[in-house]
Design an enzyme around this catalytic site. Structure first.
Site, mmCIF file in Angstrom:
data_model
loop_
_atom_site.group_PDB
_atom_site.id
_atom_site.type_symbol
_atom_site.label_atom_id
_atom_site.label_comp_id
_atom_site.label_asym_id
_atom_site.label_seq_id
_atom_site.Cartn_x
_atom_site.Cartn_y
_atom_site.Cartn_z
ATOM 1 N N ILE A 140 -13.270 -25.123 -67.592
ATOM 2 C CA ILE A 140 -14.024 -26.309 -67.173
ATOM 3 C C ILE A 140 -14.866 -26.015 -65.925
ATOM 4 O O ILE A 140 -15.928 -26.588 -65.745
ATOM 5 C CB ILE A 140 -13.042 -27.469 -66.851
ATOM 6 C CG1 ILE A 140 -12.032 -27.691 -67.990
ATOM 7 C CG2 ILE A 140 -13.799 -28.750 -66.497
ATOM 8 C CD1 ILE A 140 -12.627 -28.088 -69.306
ATOM 9 N N THR A 141 -14.399 -25.111 -65.093
ATOM 10 C CA THR A 141 -15.012 -24.815 -63.791
ATOM 11 C C THR A 141 -16.534 -24.650 -63.831
ATOM 12 O O THR A 141 -17.059 -23.931 -64.669
ATOM 13 C CB THR A 141 -14.385 -23.508 -63.224
ATOM 14 O OG1 THR A 141 -12.974 -23.638 -63.263
ATOM 15 C CG2 THR A 141 -14.867 -23.252 -61.805
ATOM 16 N N GLU A 142 -17.195 -25.297 -62.872
ATOM 17 C CA GLU A 142 -18.648 -25.145 -62.723
ATOM 18 C C GLU A 142 -18.921 -24.250 -61.522
ATOM 19 O O GLU A 142 -18.187 -24.288 -60.539
ATOM 20 C CB GLU A 142 -19.282 -26.531 -62.498
ATOM 21 C CG GLU A 142 -20.788 -26.439 -62.288
ATOM 22 C CD GLU A 142 -21.487 -27.789 -62.198
ATOM 23 O OE1 GLU A 142 -20.801 -28.822 -62.225
ATOM 24 O OE2 GLU A 142 -22.720 -27.786 -62.079
ATOM 25 N N HIS B 61 -27.788 -27.902 -64.701
ATOM 26 C CA HIS B 61 -27.020 -26.783 -65.242
ATOM 27 C C HIS B 61 -27.690 -25.463 -64.872
ATOM 28 O O HIS B 61 -28.907 -25.352 -64.956
ATOM 29 C CB HIS B 61 -26.930 -26.862 -66.776
ATOM 30 C CG HIS B 61 -26.202 -28.073 -67.270
ATOM 31 N ND1 HIS B 61 -26.513 -28.684 -68.466
ATOM 32 C CD2 HIS B 61 -25.193 -28.785 -66.736
ATOM 33 C CE1 HIS B 61 -25.707 -29.719 -68.634
ATOM 34 N NE2 HIS B 61 -24.904 -29.811 -67.602
ATOM 35 N N GLU C 117 -30.407 -27.722 -74.943
ATOM 36 C CA GLU C 117 -31.295 -28.054 -73.830
ATOM 37 C C GLU C 117 -32.150 -26.843 -73.514
ATOM 38 O O GLU C 117 -31.962 -25.776 -74.107
ATOM 39 C CB GLU C 117 -30.489 -28.510 -72.611
ATOM 40 C CG GLU C 117 -29.525 -27.457 -72.068
ATOM 41 C CD GLU C 117 -28.572 -28.005 -71.002
ATOM 42 O OE1 GLU C 117 -28.300 -29.216 -70.996
ATOM 43 O OE2 GLU C 117 -28.093 -27.202 -70.194
#
Lengths: 387, 291
Positions: B97-99, B248, B210
């Site tokens: 999950i880490t960004e 992102h 995207e």
């Protein structure tokens, strides 16, 4: 994050990569004095802005005397440089790099990028140095070589051999070329670069390979292990509103439309901008308020949106996942009252308690309209700002 | 049926005692996910919420439990090491999950993955959920309902937008995967398209892309050559300016490449059903399924 040519060269120097002697100057007098310290009579005065294509825009000039250097600097410092990459509004030149000349035998194009498809670092090379690589890649793709380096095996001598044969580099120069390629790859990894472009890389009369220009983009995600990254930021190069938004922890990008957008999530924020455009208006910004869209954060976001004088209306599009929509609605209303917001606002809240949220919006006594879907909201705000 | 996770999946949470990790581990447990253990350095031999045993390392946890999947909430600076720990422990499914993981770190993770027994989703993603069975991630569970459409996305809230419509329109979902918004991710669209094509309960796939990179183009080639099930596509970022990172890390048009219009053109040519805006995703599914 983008950095200047002079900063990129300093980073390369730190990794043992030689560049020509150069001096950063802010005033024409400094340019005059800098020229005098150079050992060559031919020198270059180069505008330091975050944009490529400077040469064609008049941002790189060759000079042959201190007086000429000074007079070029007088014109260049303070000019608005327009290149293919700056957009029509251009960039104000506040500093220039004065660089020694060198006898150029040959010019090459060389860059390192992240090859997303192969999950590798890729070298892109061409013997057509100094040209715009996009043009070469489009019209003469056979003139470009891409060598992707598998991170598991690393850069090896056969990779460099392939590059040097493609570029037609003499066998007796292979040692010097190989050393440079190794150092560049090492610098790319150690400094967490996302792009390093050298155009041109020159072969000098003294048979040395030297980067004449250097463009570097650093990976923002790696700033935690590079304390020097923050010193490389030049706020003059950034959009002031983006700097302000960043300082309060908001992810904001300014655009030229008149609908202010406040959205949670980057993908949804982009999709919101696109849908506004589809319904005939134009987005004023990209703004991701993140997961915790509470009153304080919404207020901060309102303040950023309202600092853009083009904004004629605001569209708030929040998909309440973990957070409840009625809580977000109350936050939006109280934030708007707090700052005395007058502009029309269309609010679309989806998720838990969306109906209660719509009631709070409609009964707020503010200039608020509630929307039931993204398209409905985009349609409503477009109608409002288009009159 | 579903892909990758179901009600029998035993889940480990790396970073279970952190702020994000503990909050979402609890939400996953409430959804019905079998969270069997957690890992946090120096928190071994404790219990998370009085029920889930916490270990110092995955090695310790593996001695006591059968682990099918791990959900990684380790902070960005240590996340790559956390993923490699999971790879070395041969955890079959890694959901990160880490960004904010540096690209250079992900390049190393990716090459480790290539010669491992693990399959990775993310990083910088909402995770994976099989409706009414197992949620490994941060998505709101209640919008999902067991059904017949598979969902793949590079985004978070935009995925919820699509799921919400599919549920409301009565189609429901089989499995939904956020593949991640970074330039280098564990598994591309194609890996999941392959699984959905083979899953007897999935009748159609929604693919939300995207700007940036060429993953959608490659996926659409795959759809054209290998898939019989209809794929519905959407691309975010038609109005995004070039050279700017749109939230992102992977959403950036660089050197004129990775634009929405290029992607849409290729996708359309390869037979993907395009939704012009996110509000018509369910409608486009309806047209594609012709019912």
């Amino acid at each position: 994050m983008d950095i200047h040519e002079y900063q990129a060269k300093e980073l390369l120097n730190r990794h043992g990569i030689k560049t020509l002697k150069s001096i950063l100057c802010f005033k024409p007098d400094e340019v005059y004095n800098a020229y005098k310290t150079l050992s060559s009579s031919v020198a270059a005065v180069k505008a330091q802005v975050h944009a490529g294509g400077r040469g064609k825009g008049g941002g790189v000039k060759i000079v042959k005397s201190a007086d000429e250097a000074k007079s070029i600097a007088e014109k260049m410092i303070g000019m608005t440089l327009v290149t293919a990459q700056t957009g029509k509004e251009g960039k104000l030149v506040k500093k220039v790099l004065v660089e020694e000349g060198a006898a150029i035998i040959k010019e090459f194009y060389l860059s390192l990028t992240v090859d997303r498809k192969n999950a590798a670092i890729a070298f892109v090379l061409s013997a057509e140095g100094g040209m715009e690589i996009e043009e070469v890649s489009k019209n003469r793709p056979e003139k470009i070589l891409t060598v992707s380096i598998n991170p598991l095996y690393g850069l090896k001598s056969y990779h460099i051999l392939e590059m040097s044969l493609f570029l037609g580099i003499d066998r007796n120069l292979f040692g010097g070329f190989s050393k440079l390629i190794n150092l560049l790859y090492g610098a790319f990894v150690a400094e967490d670069m996302s792009m390093l472009e050298i155009n041109p890389l020159i072969l000098t009369g003294s048979e040395e390979f030297i980067p004449l220009d250097a463009k570097v983009i650093l990976d923002d995600n790696a700033d935690f292990r590079h304390p020097n990254f923050k010193d490389l930021i030049d706020e003059d190069e950034e959009e002031p509103l983006e700097v302000k938004a960043k300082s309060v922890g908001l992810n904001y990008i300014k655009l030229d439309g008149n609908v202010g957008c406040m959205v949670n999530g980057a993908g949804l924020a982009m999709a919101t901008m696109d849908t506004i455009k589809e319904f005939g208006a134009a987005p004023a910004n990209f703004l991701d308020v993140g997961g915790t869209a509470d009153a304080k954060r919404v207020e901060t976001a309102f303040n950023i949106l309202l600092s853009d004088k083009n904004v004629k209306g605001i569209f708030i599009n929040i998909f309440g996942g973990i957070v409840k929509c009625d809580m977000v609605a109350e936050g939006v209303v109280s934030a708007a009252k707090n700052i005395g917001l007058k502009l029309p606002v269309v609010v679309r809240l989806e998720g838990t308690n969306a109906d209660e949220a719509a009631k709070i919006i409609e009964n707020s006594g503010m200039n608020f309209v509630s929307a039931e879907s993204l398209a409905d909201g985009a349609k409503k705000i477009s109608k409002i700002v288009n009159g | 049926m579903s892909i990758l996770v179901n009600k029998n999946t035993n889940v480990l949470v790396q970073g279970i005692t952190g702020k994000e990790g503990s909050f979402h581990a609890q939400k996953c447990i409430e959804y019905g996910t079998k969270v069997v253990a957690g890992v946090t350095p120096f928190k071994g031999k404790t219990l998370f919420n009085d029920s889930v045993p916490v270990y110092n390392t995955i090695k310790e946890a593996k001695k006591e439990h059968k682990i099918d999947a791990t959900m990684v909430f380790v902070p960005a600076g240590f996340a790559a090491a956390g993923v490699i720990e999971a790879i070395e422990a041969e955890i079959p499914l890694i959901v990160c999950i880490t960004e904010g993981i540096p690209v250079v770190d992900m390049l190393n993770v990716k090459s480790a993955l290539n010669c491992s027994k693990s399959f990775m989703i993310g990083p910088n993603c909402p995770g994976i959920i099989t409706a009414d069975e197992c949620k490994i991630g941060i998505m709101p569970g209640f919008i999902h309902k067991k059904g017949r459409v598979g969902v793949l996305s590079r985004s978070g809230t935009l995925t919820y937008e699509a799921v919400n419509q599919l549920t409301k329109a009565g189609y429901g979902e089989t499995t939904c995967v956020g593949i991640g918004g970074d330039p280098i991710i564990g598994s591309p669209f194609i890996s999941f398209l392959k699984m959905f094509e083979q899953d007897p309960e999935t009748d159609a796939v929604v693919m939300i892309g995207e700007i940036g990179g060429t993953a959608e183009e490659e996926a659409s080639e795959y759809v054209k050559n290998h898939m019989k099930k209809p794929v519905i596509g959407f691309i975010a970022g038609k109005t995004a300016p070039a050279g700017k990172r749109m939230g992102h890390a992977g959403a950036i048009i660089s050197g004129g490449k990775g634009t929405a219009s290029d992607k849409l053109k290729t996708m359309e040519k390869n037979g993907i059903h395009i939704a012009d805006n996110p509000s018509v995703i369910a409608e486009t599914v309806k047209k594609a399924l012709k019912i």
